[in-house]
Every structure is written in structure tokens, then in C-alpha cells.
Scaffold this active site. Structure first.
Site, short mmCIF file in Angstrom:
data_model
loop_
_atom_site.label_atom_id
_atom_site.label_comp_id
_atom_site.label_asym_id
_atom_site.label_seq_id
_atom_site.Cartn_x
_atom_site.Cartn_y
_atom_site.Cartn_z
N ARG A 1 83.31 -1.20 68.98
CA ARG A 1 83.82 -2.54 69.23
C ARG A 1 85.17 -2.73 68.55
NH1 ARG A 1 81.61 -6.39 66.93
NH2 ARG A 1 82.08 -8.01 68.44
N LYS B 1 75.00 0.95 57.89
CA LYS B 1 75.00 1.12 59.35
C LYS B 1 74.51 2.51 59.73
CE LYS B 1 77.93 0.70 63.45
NZ LYS B 1 79.28 0.32 63.97
N ARG C 1 80.78 -10.61 58.80
CA ARG C 1 80.51 -9.94 57.53
C ARG C 1 79.78 -10.88 56.58
NH1 ARG C 1 84.00 -5.39 56.72
NH2 ARG C 1 84.07 -4.39 58.77
#
Length: 317
Positions: free
Chosen positions: A115, A180, A315
Site C-alpha cells: 500500500r 507485522k 499508527r
């Protein structure tokens, strides 16, 4: 390149003469291919009188393995050894009228897209870079919230593998303990009546040192979480089966409603203070989950605002 890597995949020594005979090339051509493997980040040991080997055995992606692991015969499979982008391969196939559903997986993606223009680093024969395409006859509106449902599917697969505490970060990242492990990128090829969805997935299985250096956020992989390296063919098959079932749910009009409660239970941003970045704009607020269409509910001093995916980054504060 795939052939020479397949010959070395057992991690045993093979002479240059043996490799040349198997590949139908000269020993000099073998040497050039081995040097090319090293440019991909694959270590090749060379011992005079014994030949060449790679340090660890590897299992390459193969259609037979994918089928035996559960990929349905209705899903077309393509496995290029190297490609700039599996999503782009599928877009080209869609443009040529290829049969769907279809799956594209590769050992080495050179220009993977994340992205906001980011590059997804995949390594060679280490991680999962896959794209899955499905044709929806009902048009684009039926796929609203689909990327969130994909996250639920992958989180379920991770749990079955033995990964504890997978979580979803809106709109399309999968985390484990704040690190992640997987990213999702959806692309639509739509007209008024028909919508073809291409689901790109990058999952860290066994990350390389080069990949680690290029990632600008906390990350993890399956090998470090499981203490062994699972067969990528098995994981891809499980994900593909889950995607087929998910697309069938969306075809019936149930959509995100079917996955909403599961997504909420995995939401790592829920009730957390966050900063939202959209271009040059920044917003601060509290994430209050997602609505029935998959929009993030951001509570600010002005009230609750609904944010949709796209060029938005969130975030935790």
C-alpha cells in the site's frame, strides 16, 4: 534458474558435470547459473572435488504439492519462478479472458507492491507471494469490506498453524504481538455488471537478512514464531481454500456481515489512540472498530468519522 535450484534443493553436493548433464548445458553455463543464484541471496557452497550445495534443504512451490494439499481443481494455478508482481500477472490474465478463479505464486517477486507505493520484499524460495482472482457477477458493490474478510481468513490459517495471538490492523495488515507478518493488497478490474477482484498476499515465512534490512517497521515471520519452517505449499493451499469459501459468502450477499464479529475480535487498534495519515493530513483520535462496510470508526473531538481504505495509514500513538 528453477531447475538448478530444484537439483540443489536436497542440500547435498552435486558436481558441475552432474548438474550440466541434468540441465543439458556446459559446466561453464552451470557456474553462471549458480552465480545468478547468489545474486538472489542464495548461498552456494563450492568444494573442490565434491561440487556444489546449498546450506539448507528447501521445498519449492509445485502444482502437484498444492493440489495434494487441497487447492481445488477449479482454481487455475500458475507458478512463474520470478516475476515483477503476481498481481500484475493475474491482471494480464484477466485482460486476456483467463478462467477464474486463478492463483499465481512465485519464488521471487522483484517489484511487489504494498500500500501507498511501498515495495514488498519477498526473498527467493523463502516467503509467500501469491495472488488470487475471483469473478463476481454482481458488480463492484458486492465486494465492499472484502479486504477485511481476507485478513480474517489469513488469521485463521495462522492459528491453525500454531501461531498464537494473530491480530488485524485496519485496513489490511496481519500482526503477531505488534509485529507485522502479512500484508494484503486488493485490486479491482470492474465494469458495470462484473467485478474481478485480485487479492495479493505477502506472508513472511522465513525472512532473509536482506529483507530485514529493508523493512522500516517491527516485523516477524512464521519460522521464528513456530521454531520450524512450514511447507509453503501447505500454507498457500489453506489460504486459497479459505479465499474460495470467503468469495462464495460474498457472492451470496452476506459479505462482511459474516466476518464482522471475527474481525472485531482480532482488531489490534480497538479503543486505542491512533494517528491517521492521509496525504499531508493528520488526524488524532480513538479507533472504535469498523462499521458494517469495513470503514474505520475514528472518534475525535468533533465526533465519530468513518474512514475508508485507500491511501490511508494508521499508527498507534
Amino acid at each position: 534458474m528453477r531447475e538448478v535450484l530444484a537439483l540443489l534443493s536436497d542440500s547435498k553436493f552435486h558436481s558441475g558435470e552432474e548438474l550440466g548433464e541434468a540441465l543439458g548445458v556446459t559446466r561453464a553455463a552451470v557456474w553462471k547459473r549458480l552465480k545468478k543464484l547468489e545474486t538472489f541471496g542464495i548461498t552456494v557452497h563450492s568444494v573442490k572435488g565434491r561440487g556444489y550445495r546449498i546450506p539448507e534443504p528447501i521445498i519449492l512451490l509445485e502444482e502437484a504439492r498444492l493440489r495434494s494439499a487441497g487447492v481445488d481443481p477449479s482454481v487455475a494455478i500458475d507458478i512463474p519462478f520470478e516475476t515483477p508482481s503476481t498481481n500484475d500477472v493475474l491482471k494480464q490474465k484477466v485482460a486476456l479472458g483467463a478462467r477464474l478463479p486463478a492463483l499465481v505464486v512465485t519464488e521471487h517477486q522483484t517489484q511487489g507492491k504494498g500500500r501507498r507505493g511501498r515495495v514488498w520484499e519477498s526473498g527467493v524460495a523463502k516467503n509467500i507471494t501469491m495472488s488470487f482472482a475471483w469473478k463476481f457477477e454482481q458488480g463492484p458493490s458486492v465486494v465492499e469490506g472484502l479486504s477485511l474478510a481476507v485478513g480474517v481468513v489469513i488469521a485463521q490459517v495462522l492459528r491453525r498453524l500454531g501461531v498464537s495471538n494473530p491480530g488485524l490492523k485496519w485496513p489490511n495488515d496481519i500482526h503477531v504481538d505488534g509485529h507485522k507478518i502479512c500484508g494484503i493488497l486488493l485490486e479491482l478490474v470492474a465494469d458495470q455488471d462484473v467485478c474481478r477482484v485480485i487479492i495479493g498476499i505477502g506472508l513472511n515465512v522465513e525472512s532473509t537478512t536482506e529483507q530485514q534490512k529493508r523493512v522500516d517497521q517491527p516485523w516477524t515471520d512464521l519460522t521464528s514464531r513456530l521454531s520450524y519452517t512450514p511447507d509453503r505449499n501447505d500454507i498457500i493451499a489453506q489460504i486459497t481454500q479459505g479465499l474460495v469459501e470467503m468469495c462464495e459468502v460474498f457472492e451470496k450477499g452476506k459479505g462482511l456481515e459474516h466476518y464482522h464479529s471475527q474481525w472485531q475480535a482480532l482488531d489490534i487498534l480497538y479503543n486505542q489512540p491512533v494517528t491517521v495519515y492521509s496525504g499531508v493530513r493528520q488526524q488524532v483520535g480513538i479507533a472504535r472498530g469498523v462499521d458494517e462496510n469495513g470503514a474505520l470508526k475514528l472518534e475525535t473531538n468533533e465526533g465519530v468519522e468513518l474512514l475508508h481504505g485507500g491511501e490511508i495509514s494508521v499508527r498507534k500513538q
